[in-house]
Design an enzyme around this catalytic site. Structure first.
Site, short mmCIF file in Angstrom:
data_model
loop_
_atom_site.label_atom_id
_atom_site.label_comp_id
_atom_site.label_asym_id
_atom_site.label_seq_id
_atom_site.Cartn_x
_atom_site.Cartn_y
_atom_site.Cartn_z
N TYR A 1 -12.19 4.87 13.50
CA TYR A 1 -11.08 5.27 12.62
C TYR A 1 -10.94 6.80 12.60
O TYR A 1 -9.83 7.33 12.74
CB TYR A 1 -11.35 4.72 11.22
CG TYR A 1 -10.29 5.04 10.20
CD1 TYR A 1 -9.02 4.47 10.27
CD2 TYR A 1 -10.57 5.88 9.12
CE1 TYR A 1 -8.05 4.75 9.32
CE2 TYR A 1 -9.61 6.16 8.16
CZ TYR A 1 -8.36 5.59 8.26
OH TYR A 1 -7.39 5.87 7.32
N GLY B 1 0.80 -1.23 0.00
CA GLY B 1 0.00 0.00 0.00
C GLY B 1 0.83 1.27 0.00
O GLY B 1 1.89 1.35 -0.63
N GLY C 1 -1.77 1.82 10.15
CA GLY C 1 -3.14 2.23 10.47
C GLY C 1 -4.13 1.62 9.51
O GLY C 1 -3.77 0.84 8.64
N PHE D 1 -17.60 5.58 5.23
CA PHE D 1 -17.29 4.16 5.02
C PHE D 1 -16.26 3.63 6.01
O PHE D 1 -16.16 2.43 6.19
CB PHE D 1 -16.91 3.84 3.56
CG PHE D 1 -15.65 4.50 3.06
CD1 PHE D 1 -15.71 5.71 2.42
CD2 PHE D 1 -14.42 3.89 3.25
CE1 PHE D 1 -14.55 6.32 1.95
CE2 PHE D 1 -13.26 4.49 2.78
CZ PHE D 1 -13.32 5.71 2.13
N PRO E 1 -4.72 11.91 3.62
CA PRO E 1 -5.18 11.52 2.28
C PRO E 1 -6.68 11.25 2.24
O PRO E 1 -7.27 10.77 3.21
CB PRO E 1 -4.43 10.19 2.02
CG PRO E 1 -3.39 10.08 3.09
CD PRO E 1 -3.90 10.86 4.25
N GLY E 2 -7.28 11.54 1.09
CA GLY E 2 -8.61 11.03 0.78
C GLY E 2 -8.45 9.58 0.34
O GLY E 2 -7.40 8.97 0.57
N1 LIG Z 1 -5.41 3.88 1.32
C1 LIG Z 1 -6.14 4.95 1.61
O1 LIG Z 1 -7.08 5.33 0.90
C2 LIG Z 1 -5.85 5.75 2.84
C3 LIG Z 1 -6.49 6.99 3.00
C4 LIG Z 1 -6.24 7.74 4.12
C5 LIG Z 1 -5.33 7.29 5.05
N2 LIG Z 1 -4.72 6.09 4.89
C6 LIG Z 1 -3.75 5.66 5.92
O2 LIG Z 1 -2.52 5.34 5.31
C7 LIG Z 1 -1.89 4.27 6.02
C8 LIG Z 1 -1.59 3.11 5.09
O3 LIG Z 1 -2.80 2.66 4.51
P1 LIG Z 1 -2.83 1.58 3.33
O4 LIG Z 1 -4.17 1.74 2.69
O5 LIG Z 1 -1.60 1.69 2.51
O6 LIG Z 1 -2.78 0.22 4.17
P2 LIG Z 1 -2.71 -1.29 3.62
O7 LIG Z 1 -3.78 -2.00 4.36
O8 LIG Z 1 -2.70 -1.36 2.14
O9 LIG Z 1 -1.28 -1.79 4.12
C9 LIG Z 1 -1.11 -1.94 5.47
C10 LIG Z 1 0.17 -2.71 5.81
O10 LIG Z 1 0.14 -2.76 7.21
C11 LIG Z 1 0.55 -4.03 7.65
N3 LIG Z 1 0.02 -4.26 8.99
C12 LIG Z 1 -1.29 -4.32 9.34
N4 LIG Z 1 -1.39 -4.56 10.67
C13 LIG Z 1 -0.13 -4.63 11.16
C14 LIG Z 1 0.43 -4.86 12.45
N5 LIG Z 1 -0.35 -5.07 13.51
N6 LIG Z 1 1.78 -4.86 12.59
C15 LIG Z 1 2.58 -4.64 11.52
N7 LIG Z 1 2.11 -4.44 10.27
C16 LIG Z 1 0.78 -4.43 10.09
C17 LIG Z 1 -0.04 -4.97 6.61
O11 LIG Z 1 0.62 -6.22 6.62
C18 LIG Z 1 0.17 -4.16 5.31
O12 LIG Z 1 1.42 -4.45 4.71
C19 LIG Z 1 -2.84 3.92 7.16
O13 LIG Z 1 -2.48 4.64 8.32
C20 LIG Z 1 -4.19 4.39 6.64
O14 LIG Z 1 -5.10 4.65 7.69
C21 LIG Z 1 -4.94 5.31 3.80
#
Ligand SMILES: NC(=O)c1ccc[n+]([C@@H]2O[C@H](COP(=O)([O-])OP(=O)(O)OC[C@H]3O[C@@H](n4cnc5c(N)ncnc54)[C@H](O)[C@@H]3O)[C@@H](O)[C@H]2O)c1
Length: 257
Positions: A158, A17, A92, A153, A188-189
């Site tokens: 969260y 991600g 997160g 959603f 981020p959105g």
């Molecule tokens: N993707 C979005 O649209 C979005 C939007 C706003 C904010 N965010 C924030 O950005 C951050 C990354 O989001 P993402 O969508 O890339 O996440 P993702 O779910 O795609 O990736 C998360 C990673 O975290 C790891 N992980 C999960 N639980 C864990 C734990 N307990 N210990 C160690 N590793 C762990 C997973 O193995 C994975 O590799 C988060 O804080 C998320 O809240 C994401």
């Protein structure tokens, strides 16, 4: 650009991600980068992706809900890197807990807070002293549009956890600015990683998704690269006057809904 020559960085939850995109971007700009994640297979894939781009990543497998594991990984990292310049508290997510507040359990609340807040606080507590000793540091906390405006959603747990990270950012920015350390939140959105794509398709009809897209002024969702570019700026030396900020990265969507 090679803004991170002779700099070190840690990206938590960096195997997939946004974290993976950020880690590869910092490495491509010259940083020595470590990623932490609980998924060792995903860490191997990230290392392969880095190798394909002629880059390398230092990896540690740990479950970040375990405070002892965080303290041990932080000590190993400081030993291996001799310090840390950039900390990206990326771990997160809403963890697929129900988004309606009255359907969320106490256990859902605790889990979301553990991952989004406590894991980041513990990581920061373990690594900040080395930044203070060096008189330099950049801490980037991954917030969310949900933390600024709520989310229909992702849900209350969260949104509250990301709001907490914004407040934590303000405090660290004030306390540690005099030590040469900045701390900021990126908000981020929706960024269409596979996880978010799944979540949106489960929780919004195709018509709803079309309507939401039509309200984003730039008429597209965000990409991992959009976030990686923003992190790379805030993490760079030239962003030294940006401190305590919450940066919206949502194509202007927050102005509309
Ligand atoms: N993707 C979005 O649209 C979005 C939007 C706003 C904010 N965010 C924030 O950005 C951050 C990354 O989001 P993402 O969508 O890339 O996440 P993702 O779910 O795609 O990736 C998360 C990673 O975290 C790891 N992980 C999960 N639980 C864990 C734990 N307990 N210990 C160690 N590793 C762990 C997973 O193995 C994975 O590799 C988060 O804080 C998320 O809240 C994401």
């Amino acid at each position: 650009m090679r803004r991170f020559e002779n700099r070190t960085a840690l990206v938590t939850a960096g195997a997939e991600g946004l974290g993976r995109g950020v880690a590869l971007r910092l490495a491509a700009e010259g940083a020595r980068v470590a990623i932490w994640d609980r998924d060792s297979g995903a860490l191997d894939n990230a290392v392969r992706a880095a190798r394909d781009a002629d880059l390398s990543l230092h990896t540690t497998t740990l479950d970040m809900t375990d405070g002892t594991a965080i303290a041990e990984a932080a000590a190993e990292l400081l030993e291996a890197f001799g310090g840390l310049d950039v900390l990206v508290n990326n771990i997160g997510g809403s963890l697929h807990t129900p988004f309606r507040f009255l359907e969320q359990s106490e256990a859902d609340w605790n889990l979301v807070m553990d991952v989004n807040v406590t894991a980041c606080v513990r990581t920061t507590r373990a690594l900040l002293p080395a930044m203070v000793d060096a008189g330099y540091g950049r801490i980037i906390n991954m917030g969310s549009k949900a933390g600024r405006f709520g989310s229909l959603f992702a849900g209350a747990n969260y949104a509250a956890s990301k709001g907490a990270m914004q407040a934590f950012t303000l405090q660290i920015a004030q306390e540690f600015g005099p030590a040469g350390i900045t701390c900021n939140t990126l908000c981020p959105g929706a960024i269409l990683t596979p996880r978010v794509e799944r979540l949106l398709s489960e929780r919004q009809s195709p018509e709803e998704r079309e309507r939401v897209l039509s309200t984003i002024p730039v008429r597209r969702h965000g990409t991992v690269e959009d976030i990686a570019a923003a992190v790379a700026y805030i993490a760079s030396e030239e962003a030294g006057f940006v401190n305590g900020a919450s940066l919206d990265i949502n194509g202007g969507q927050a102005m509309v809904i």
